[in-house]
Design a protein around this motif. Structure first.
Motif, mmCIF file in Angstrom:
data_model
loop_
_atom_site.group_PDB
_atom_site.id
_atom_site.type_symbol
_atom_site.label_atom_id
_atom_site.label_comp_id
_atom_site.label_asym_id
_atom_site.label_seq_id
_atom_site.Cartn_x
_atom_site.Cartn_y
_atom_site.Cartn_z
ATOM 1 N N ALA A 95 0.855 -1.201 0.000
ATOM 2 C CA ALA A 95 0.000 0.000 0.000
ATOM 3 C C ALA A 95 0.887 1.247 0.000
ATOM 4 N N PRO A 96 1.667 1.440 -1.079
ATOM 5 C CA PRO A 96 2.622 2.556 -1.076
ATOM 6 C C PRO A 96 1.971 3.934 -1.016
ATOM 7 N N GLY A 97 0.778 4.096 -1.591
ATOM 8 C CA GLY A 97 0.106 5.395 -1.564
ATOM 9 C C GLY A 97 -0.239 5.838 -0.147
ATOM 10 N N PRO A 98 -1.036 5.037 0.586
ATOM 11 C CA PRO A 98 -1.361 5.415 1.970
ATOM 12 C C PRO A 98 -0.116 5.521 2.856
ATOM 13 N N ALA A 99 0.846 4.628 2.656
ATOM 14 C CA ALA A 99 2.080 4.696 3.446
ATOM 15 C C ALA A 99 2.844 5.980 3.127
ATOM 16 N N GLY A 100 2.826 6.390 1.868
ATOM 17 C CA GLY A 100 3.500 7.624 1.484
ATOM 18 C C GLY A 100 2.873 8.842 2.129
ATOM 19 N N LEU A 101 1.547 8.884 2.194
ATOM 20 C CA LEU A 101 0.867 10.003 2.851
ATOM 21 C C LEU A 101 1.182 10.044 4.339
ATOM 22 N N LEU A 102 1.178 8.871 4.969
ATOM 23 C CA LEU A 102 1.527 8.793 6.389
ATOM 24 C C LEU A 102 2.981 9.204 6.607
ATOM 25 N N ALA A 103 3.861 8.769 5.721
ATOM 26 C CA ALA A 103 5.276 9.133 5.834
ATOM 27 C C ALA A 103 5.459 10.643 5.724
ATOM 28 N N ARG A 104 4.689 11.291 4.872
ATOM 29 C CA ARG A 104 4.785 12.754 4.764
ATOM 30 C C ARG A 104 4.327 13.419 6.057
ATOM 31 N N ASP A 105 3.263 12.886 6.676
ATOM 32 C CA ASP A 105 2.816 13.428 7.967
ATOM 33 C C ASP A 105 3.917 13.291 9.019
ATOM 34 N N ILE A 106 4.542 12.127 9.055
ATOM 35 C CA ILE A 106 5.625 11.880 10.014
ATOM 36 C C ILE A 106 6.802 12.812 9.720
ATOM 37 N N ALA A 107 7.121 12.980 8.439
ATOM 38 C CA ALA A 107 8.237 13.844 8.055
ATOM 39 C C ALA A 107 7.970 15.292 8.455
ATOM 40 N N VAL A 108 6.757 15.769 8.259
ATOM 41 C CA VAL A 108 6.424 17.143 8.656
ATOM 42 C C VAL A 108 6.576 17.302 10.169
ATOM 43 N N ALA A 109 6.130 16.309 10.928
ATOM 44 C CA ALA A 109 6.271 16.374 12.387
ATOM 45 C C ALA A 109 7.744 16.387 12.792
ATOM 46 N N ALA A 110 8.544 15.551 12.150
ATOM 47 C CA ALA A 110 9.982 15.521 12.453
ATOM 48 C C ALA A 110 10.647 16.842 12.063
ATOM 49 N N ALA A 111 10.278 17.371 10.907
ATOM 50 C CA ALA A 111 10.838 18.647 10.463
ATOM 51 C C ALA A 111 10.461 19.758 11.436
ATOM 52 N N ARG A 112 9.220 19.761 11.891
ATOM 53 C CA ARG A 112 8.777 20.774 12.855
ATOM 54 C C ARG A 112 9.631 20.709 14.122
ATOM 55 N N THR A 113 9.849 19.518 14.624
ATOM 56 C CA THR A 113 10.656 19.338 15.829
ATOM 57 C C THR A 113 12.070 19.870 15.617
ATOM 58 N N HIS A 114 12.667 19.530 14.502
ATOM 59 C CA HIS A 114 14.051 19.924 14.233
ATOM 60 C C HIS A 114 14.160 21.432 13.997
ATOM 61 N N LEU A 115 13.229 21.990 13.242
ATOM 62 C CA LEU A 115 13.242 23.437 12.992
ATOM 63 C C LEU A 115 12.996 24.214 14.282
ATOM 64 N N THR A 116 12.072 23.747 15.105
ATOM 65 C CA THR A 116 11.773 24.415 16.367
ATOM 66 C C THR A 116 12.995 24.437 17.282
ATOM 67 N N ALA A 117 13.838 23.422 17.147
ATOM 68 C CA ALA A 117 15.083 23.373 17.925
ATOM 69 C C ALA A 117 16.159 24.282 17.317
#
Length: 170
Positions: free
Chosen positions: A46-68
């Motif tokens: 299910a690469p499509g749904p996994a890709g959307l979830l991965a983007r959500d996770i990536a945005v959260a990780a990016a937010r954490t790193h940028l906030t730091a």
């Protein structure tokens, strides 16, 4: 701090440049969404749904790193505006500068690099045919024309592209 999106077809140098930037600018994060997707169970079926979830996770990780207070570089093949716009909004939210870079070193150079790198554990399907590769390259090139604020880097040698990238981020 910077949020850098590196977009381009397979073999254009996105991941190589992201990794090099992170290595040269610690503790910058090279945030490869395809690697994140490969960590999600069942992603190959299910690469499509996994890709959307991965983007959500990536945005959260990016937010954490940028906030730091640290830079984030996201290498990702994109041909639609939703994810770049989401990253741009994240940059505004965190006070980071946003840099959208499209890597288009030329179809034949990109095809040569893609063939030379071999398969990756993050790829979902059979190897691309020449026609599929050309269509993918053309989709990204057409998307580049729509992204009027994005910087398009066409140089072929990765060292030259890296220098152009650094210059554009000053």
């Amino acid at each position: 701090m910077k949020l850098v999106l590196l977009n381009g077809p397979p073999g254009s140098g996105k991941s190589t440049l992201a990794r090099r930037y992170a290595d040269d600018h610690p503790p910058a994060l090279a945030l490869d969404v395809d690697r994140v997707r490969s960590l999600i169970g069942g992603w190959r079926t299910a690469p499509g749904p996994a890709g959307l979830l991965a983007r959500d996770i990536a945005v959260a990780a990016a937010r954490t790193h940028l906030t730091a207070g640290h830079d984030v570089v996201v290498p990702q093949l994109l041909a639609r505006p939703e994810f770049p716009e989401r990253l741009q909004a994240l940059a505004r939210e965190t006070g980071a500068s946003f840099h959208e870079i499209l890597l288009l070193p030329g179809r034949e150079e990109t095809r040569r690099r893609f063939a030379a790198r071999g398969s990756s554990e993050t790829e979902t399907a059979e190897p691309l045919t020449d026609d599929q590769f050309a269509a993918m390259y053309d989709r990204v090139a057409a998307f580049a024309e729509e992204r009027t604020r994005a910087l398009v880097l066409r140089a072929g040698k990765i060292d030259h592209v890296y220098q152009a990238l650094l210059t554009s981020l000053m």
